[in-house]
Design a protein around this motif. Structure first.
Motif, PDB file in Angstrom:
ATOM      1  N   ARG A   1     -11.749 122.581 -15.648  1.00  0.00           N
ATOM      2  CA  ARG A   1     -11.763 123.710 -16.898  1.00  0.00           C
ATOM      3  C   ARG A   1     -13.228 124.054 -16.611  1.00  0.00           C
ATOM      4  N   ILE A   2     -13.190 125.584 -17.764  1.00  0.00           N
ATOM      5  CA  ILE A   2     -14.496 126.612 -17.524  1.00  0.00           C
ATOM      6  C   ILE A   2     -14.431 127.279 -18.436  1.00  0.00           C
ATOM      7  N   PHE A   3     -15.247 127.353 -19.325  1.00  0.00           N
ATOM      8  CA  PHE A   3     -15.555 128.399 -20.328  1.00  0.00           C
ATOM      9  C   PHE A   3     -16.648 129.169 -20.098  1.00  0.00           C
ATOM     10  N   PHE A   4     -16.695 129.966 -20.143  1.00  0.00           N
ATOM     11  CA  PHE A   4     -17.667 131.612 -20.821  1.00  0.00           C
ATOM     12  C   PHE A   4     -18.506 131.793 -21.716  1.00  0.00           C
TER      13      PHE A   4
ATOM     14  N   SER B   1     -23.521 120.901  -8.932  1.00  0.00           N
ATOM     15  CA  SER B   1     -22.380 119.480  -9.551  1.00  0.00           C
ATOM     16  C   SER B   1     -21.813 119.606  -9.988  1.00  0.00           C
ATOM     17  N   VAL B   2     -21.943 120.261 -11.273  1.00  0.00           N
ATOM     18  CA  VAL B   2     -21.745 120.250 -13.046  1.00  0.00           C
ATOM     19  C   VAL B   2     -20.058 120.309 -12.405  1.00  0.00           C
ATOM     20  N   PHE B   3     -19.489 121.423 -11.648  1.00  0.00           N
ATOM     21  CA  PHE B   3     -18.248 121.554 -11.694  1.00  0.00           C
ATOM     22  C   PHE B   3     -17.349 119.996 -10.982  1.00  0.00           C
ATOM     23  N   HIS B   4     -18.333 120.435 -10.073  1.00  0.00           N
ATOM     24  CA  HIS B   4     -17.404 118.828  -8.670  1.00  0.00           C
ATOM     25  C   HIS B   4     -16.795 117.942  -9.428  1.00  0.00           C
TER      26      HIS B   4
END
Length: 333
Positions: free
Chosen positions: A162-165, A250-253
């Motif tokens: 999950r990614i917020f912007f 690395s944070v998304f992985h």
């Protein structure tokens, strides 16, 4: 009705929206998990049925209470707003831009009044909207205006990531001026609330770093030192479960494998690249912070293949399934 009712505006009639909607309604995983009502034009959808070679029936209804839960049957609220003598696939058109807006408008109305659990949207065309004189650049702006929502939050989800912007449609130079402690604090607070409204109450949110290796203690930039880390420290002191800055390489992985429940990406491409590399077709956009739940594909109208039957419906199917997943827990308060 045990399954959530998801309303689907047809999208720009001249784009691939009608075709992927037809394919979505025909998908068994969709009918197993949701009852769908399409808002669109029956004549265009009939063309889409023909071009896709999908076997589909139509249940023309006036209200969602007349929808049937029957695999392969399209519950359709027909809006007769396309002049078929002037219709062309794959063309920017004021007529189609206005039609697309009217489908969205009706869908939002149904969700606001509680007739639908969520809205799942296929693509619209920004040029066609502009040609029609629609005073909004795209979906998010339309939903914000018609639900009276200030600065809605965009969240991507794919395969547990999950990614917020923090920033979206601004230049990189402009984005740098928006990396401020106060903005980061505001977004983490609102993103945490948005997750809770979706039923996600556990886990840590990570704030991505901006510079290589999160600036390497000032060697490659000082935004982490002056803005990001102080924001995270203040949030922790206030009781928020947040970490950062965490290097963006690395944070998304780490989030995808379960270390974090979400990531606050600092700018558009930082998060888009991560999600779409993980799974382009299954990257779904969820618009948070509104009184209604909205999921969407994250691709365009693909005018170059519209009307050929070639468009894949994986993203549209996933958007409906994600709406069905979150709608039982969704809390608009």
């Amino acid at each position: 009705m045990d399954k959530p009712l998801i309303v689907i505006p047809m999208g720009d009639p001249a784009g691939i929206g009608p075709e992927i909607v037809v394919k979505t309604i025909a998908a068994r995983e969709v009918s197993d998990n949701a009852v769908c009502v399409v808002i669109g034009n029956m004549e265009v959808l009939k063309l889409a049925v023909k071009t896709t070679n999908i076997s589909a029936g139509f249940n023309i209804i006036e209200t969602v209470s007349s929808a049937v839960d029957s695999p392969g049957v399209m519950n359709l609220i027909n809006i007769n707003n396309v002049d078929m003598s002037a219709f062309e696939w794959g063309k920017v058109s004021a007529m189609c831009g206005r039609a697309a807006f009217e489908y969205i408008e009706k869908s939002i109305q149904l969700a606001l009044e509680g007739s639908a659990a969520a809205v799942s949207t296929p693509p619209v065309n920004k040029e066609s909207l502009r040609a029609a004189g629609v005073p909004y650049i795209g979906h998010t702006e339309i939903f914000a205006a018609l639900t009276d929502t200030e600065d809605p939050l965009t969240m991507f989800e794919t395969k547990g990531l999950r990614i917020f912007f923090l920033t979206r449609h601004v230049s990189l130079r402009g984005m740098l001026d928006m990396i401020k402690k106060e903005r980061i604090i505001d977004y983490v607070v609102r993103c945490t609330d948005a997750l809770k409204r979706l039923g996600v109450c556990d886990g840590t949110m990570a704030v991505a770093g901006l510079n290589p290796h999160s600036g390497e203690h000032g060697l490659f930039g000082d935004e982490e030192i002056n803005e990001i880390a102080p924001a995270v420290q203040e949030l922790k002191a206030a009781g928020y479960d947040v970490e950062g800055p965490v290097s963006a390489d690395s944070v998304f992985h780490q989030c995808a494998v379960g270390k974090y429940n979400s990531v606050l990406s600092l700018y558009h491409d930082q998060g888009h690249i991560a999600a779409k590399t993980l799974d382009f077709d299954r990257t779904i956009s969820v618009t948070n912070g509104m009184p209604i739940l909205r999921t969407s594909v994250d691709h365009g109208t693909a005018f170059d293949i519209a009307g050929t039957g070639k468009a894949g419906a994986v993203s549209m199917i996933e958007a409906v399934l994600l709406a069905a997943k979150y709608s039982p827990a969704f809390n608009p308060a």
